[in-house]
Design a protein around this motif. Structure first.
Motif, short mmCIF file in Angstrom:
data_model
loop_
_atom_site.label_atom_id
_atom_site.label_comp_id
_atom_site.label_asym_id
_atom_site.label_seq_id
_atom_site.Cartn_x
_atom_site.Cartn_y
_atom_site.Cartn_z
N PRO A 210 0.40 -1.29 0.12
CA PRO A 210 0.26 0.07 -0.09
C PRO A 210 0.85 1.44 0.16
O PRO A 210 1.66 1.02 0.03
CB PRO A 210 -0.63 -0.12 1.60
N TYR A 211 -0.03 2.44 -0.70
CA TYR A 211 0.52 3.42 -0.26
C TYR A 211 0.85 4.70 0.52
O TYR A 211 1.81 5.21 1.47
CB TYR A 211 0.51 4.31 -1.25
N PHE A 212 -0.38 3.62 1.38
CA PHE A 212 -0.41 4.70 2.44
C PHE A 212 -1.33 3.87 3.23
O PHE A 212 -2.36 2.73 2.99
CB PHE A 212 -0.63 6.19 2.80
N SER B 160 -4.04 18.91 6.75
CA SER B 160 -2.59 17.69 7.85
C SER B 160 -1.68 16.67 6.80
O SER B 160 -2.87 16.20 6.32
CB SER B 160 -3.26 17.24 8.51
N LEU B 161 -0.67 17.25 6.44
CA LEU B 161 0.44 16.06 6.25
C LEU B 161 1.16 15.22 7.39
O LEU B 161 1.65 14.10 6.51
CB LEU B 161 0.99 16.78 5.04
N GLY B 162 0.77 15.04 8.10
CA GLY B 162 1.18 14.79 9.16
C GLY B 162 0.85 12.64 9.23
O GLY B 162 -0.39 12.77 8.52
N TYR B 163 1.31 12.27 10.21
CA TYR B 163 0.88 10.91 10.58
C TYR B 163 1.01 10.19 11.15
O TYR B 163 1.85 10.69 12.42
CB TYR B 163 1.88 10.34 9.18
N ARG B 164 0.53 8.97 12.34
CA ARG B 164 0.61 8.77 13.24
C ARG B 164 1.62 7.70 13.66
O ARG B 164 2.59 7.53 14.30
CB ARG B 164 -0.50 7.59 13.63
N GLN B 165 2.12 6.93 12.20
CA GLN B 165 3.98 6.50 12.23
C GLN B 165 3.51 5.76 11.21
O GLN B 165 3.05 6.28 10.33
CB GLN B 165 3.23 5.11 13.29
N VAL B 166 4.65 5.32 11.04
CA VAL B 166 5.78 4.98 9.42
C VAL B 166 6.15 2.91 9.48
O VAL B 166 6.29 3.00 10.58
CB VAL B 166 6.49 5.52 9.06
N ILE C 60 5.81 3.40 4.79
CA ILE C 60 3.66 3.61 4.93
C ILE C 60 3.47 4.96 5.90
O ILE C 60 3.60 3.96 6.62
CB ILE C 60 3.19 2.16 4.46
N PRO C 61 3.27 5.51 5.77
CA PRO C 61 2.75 6.35 6.27
C PRO C 61 0.99 5.83 6.63
O PRO C 61 0.12 5.49 6.28
CB PRO C 61 2.20 7.59 5.73
N VAL C 62 1.05 5.99 8.65
CA VAL C 62 -0.39 5.80 8.95
C VAL C 62 -1.36 6.99 9.48
O VAL C 62 0.05 7.31 10.13
CB VAL C 62 -0.58 5.11 10.20
N CYS C 63 -2.17 7.26 8.57
CA CYS C 63 -2.96 9.06 8.67
C CYS C 63 -4.03 8.69 7.97
O CYS C 63 -4.74 7.34 7.89
CB CYS C 63 -1.81 9.65 7.39
N LEU C 64 -4.05 10.26 7.96
CA LEU C 64 -5.68 9.96 8.07
C LEU C 64 -6.29 9.92 6.17
O LEU C 64 -4.89 9.91 5.45
CB LEU C 64 -5.92 11.84 8.17
N VAL D 36 7.20 10.15 2.11
CA VAL D 36 7.69 10.42 3.50
C VAL D 36 9.05 10.47 3.52
O VAL D 36 9.50 11.63 4.30
CB VAL D 36 7.11 9.15 5.06
N GLU D 37 10.08 10.52 3.10
CA GLU D 37 11.24 10.38 3.04
C GLU D 37 11.77 11.80 2.73
O GLU D 37 12.68 11.42 2.84
CB GLU D 37 11.85 9.15 2.46
#
Length: 598
Positions: A115-117, A167-173, A187-191, A205-206
């Motif tokens: 997955p991309y995210f 937002s471009l933040g994420y909970r974890q990667v 893979i960001p875990v995000c909204l 993310v990188e």
């Protein structure tokens, strides 16, 4: 989706034979893609809920069937795929969060590749967070994403700017490792909104350190603003850079509640915001330190703009203050239907009657469900028919797959629960959203719907069930009495011998409440008795008492969103106020902010 200046045709109530056939062919084409693509996935091969489907397909070549007889494939799908819920997927999705995470164990999990995210639900209601892996798909299977993204950040022909408060933040990667122990992907875990923006714009993310140093030419805010995790700091900085730019034409906050929170920050922090522009300084706000230098680069002293804003002043006595700040403001993009409708009067006071309040669509963590159909009616949506399979379960029928109705067979005026089979590997997933069919788009036949409520969101103290929609209607009956309700929620109140509903309400203005507000509990009680037969019977039997009403200080629900973002480690942008509150922590938190009760 229609443009702002072009209104769509009125929905029709009956499909023509051509539209009927077109809907069938479109669904068959999507199903063929999903079977051909996702049948290689681990979930498809191993899940119990697809065992009958796999068995039915084993007698034939699915690839050949999808191209030679898509109608038969649809029939096999209809009769052999049961309804599913998140618990059916959790054992598979949870493998993404194993430590260590191996590429070999998650590749092709729900769809081909990685997955991309991974989208996460907000978890606002106190339930466990749900995760939905999201994969990149061909352009012809991503038309709703493209339409939504283009509408969310259009390019002005007059050179105007957009304030995009996403937002471009994420909970974890999640960092899966290959056979050599090297990181295969990040893979960001995000909204859902954050991940969609990243995927659509190829924002990996990188490369985040680079993104934090740039500003998209047609946007007022530098991208660094979108990495601020604190909710109020996030809104303050977007507001600051929007005020810096006099040519703002569009403000996009996704939900009206978020836009209203931004409006209040501009009003309450007006002098500070103007002073920051005058001096060209980024203030010391919570969670801004690590991007402060990036932000400072784009905030040069602007005494001319500051002087202009001071001449305008805090002109909140009459509607349309924001059109004085931004004379070219044309559009505010924010969902304003259903539970988000109550803040519209307050928003209208800021933006005036002529600025278009535009809804992008019904977008959830699971999938894109529908796009806005007509800006004149924010509750009107057109079902997406090109990316996923959307089916309808009549709410007056047993909750079983055999009663599912296809897009070409839905009935105008009837209510249905939405069922999704998605590009990302979910099969006949119960979304839980209830919609009413208004008609069909005469151009392609897709159903036009009104969003009503969540199916299982209700409050029950005895034998009655009061739904989200009924609660909204009840609070509307006393809204003016309480100074105009901005937001509200309901909780069971067991503090007395007879239980009752506790309504927590935040008015548009606490100063607008007068002595007649004490009549609100009795009016609510009478309204619920008149509209809910079981509530009437149980209240007459002494099982339910007259509701209590708790007036919250202004800004409480904005504080709630900030509190929940901290508590759930979520990004700004998706936190909503649950219509019904069950957990004691939230109830206690709200009670501490009550300024008056009846």
């Amino acid at each position: 989706m229609s443009s702002i200046n072009e209104y769509p045709p009125a929905p029709i109530t009956t499909l023509t034979p051509e539209l009927f056939e077109g809907l069938q062919k479109r669904t068959q084409a999507v199903l063929s893609y999903l079977v051909n693509t996702n049948s290689i996935s681990t979930f498809f091969k191993e899940s119990d809920i697809l065992s009958n489907f796999r068995h039915a397909l084993s007698d034939t070549d699915a690839t050949t069937l999808s191209s030679t007889d898509p109608g038969r494939l649809l029939s096999i799908y209809h009769h052999n795929v049961a309804l599913s819920v998140y618990e059916n997927y959790h054992p598979f999705v949870s493998r993404f969060f194993e430590k260590p995470c191996q590429t070999s164990s998650i590749e092709n999990m729900m769809a081909p590749g990685l997955p991309y995210f991974i989208a996460h639900s907000s978890g606002t209601s106190g339930g466990a967070t749900k995760h939905f892996p999201k994969y990149r798909h061909p352009e012809h299977m991503s038309t709703s994403t493209s339409q939504t993204m283009q509408a969310s950040n259009p390019v002005s022909k007059q050179g105007g700017k957009n304030c995009i408060a996403f937002s471009l933040g994420y909970r974890q990667v999640v960092t899966p490792l290959n056979d050599e122990g090297e990181i295969e992907s990040q893979i960001p875990v995000c909204l859902m909104s954050s991940g969609t923006i990243r995927m659509y714009s190829e924002m990996k993310v990188e490369r985040d350190p680079i993104y934090k140093t740039i500003r998209i030419p047609n946007n007022s805010s530098p991208l660094a603003c979108s990495f601020i995790p604190n909710y109020k700091s996030f809104l303050f900085m977007h507001a600051l850079f929007a005020l810096q730019e006099p040519r703002v034409e569009l403000i996009n906050t996704m939900f009206t509640t978020i836009f209203r929170d931004m409006c209040r920050i501009i009003e309450e922090q007006w002098e500070t915001l103007v002073q920051c522009l005058d001096e060209g300084t980024v203030p010391d706000l919570e969670s801004v330190d690590y991007v402060k230098d990036n932000l400072q680069t784009f905030l040069e002293p602007s005494s001319e703009r500051a002087s202009e804003l001071r001449r305008i002043g805090k002109a909140i006595s009459s509607p349309g203050w924001f059109t004085k700040i931004w004379p070219g403001l044309k559009t505010v993009v924010a969902i304003s239907s259903g539970p988000f409708a109550t803040v519209v009067p307050e928003i209208r006071h800021y933006i005036g009657p002529d600025v278009v309040l535009q809804t992008l669509g019904i977008n959830c963590s699971e999938a894109f469900l529908a796009l806005a159909y007509d800006n004149r009616d924010p509750s009107l949506y057109k079902v997406v028919g090109s990316d996923d399979i959307i089916e309808f379960l009549p709410i007056d029928q047993p909750e079983e797959s055999e009663y599912l109705t296809q897009t070409w067979n839905v009935e105008v005026g009837k209510k249905y629960e939405v069922i999704l089979t998605t590009r990302d590997g979910f099969w006949r997933y119960r979304l839980g959203d209830v919609v009413e069919i208004v008609g069909f788009d005469p151009r392609d036949g897709q159903p036009i719907i009104h969003y009503l409520e969540r199916r299982n969101v209700h409050i029950r103290l005895a034998n009655e069930i009061t739904t989200e929609a009924q609660l909204r209607e009840a609070i509307s009956s006393v809204s003016q009495l309480l100074g105009g309700i901005s937001e509200f929620c309901v909780s069971p109140d067991y503090r007395q011998s007879i239980p009752r509903y506790a309504f927590f309400v935040e008015p548009h203005s606490n100063s607008a409440i007068d002595s007649t507000a004490q009549l609100a509990p009795a009016i609510l009680h009478k309204y619920l008795q008149d509209t809910n037969e079981n509530y009437l019977r149980d209240s007459m039997a002494g099982k339910i008492d007259t509701p209590s009403v708790h007036i919250l200080k202004q800004g409480t629900f904005s504080d709630f969103r900030e509190w929940k973002i901290r508590e759930t480690n979520s990004a700004s942008g998706q936190i909503k106020v649950p219509p019904v509150i069950w957990d004691e922590a939230t109830r206690t938190w709200l009670l501490e902010r009550v300024i008056e009760g009846f």
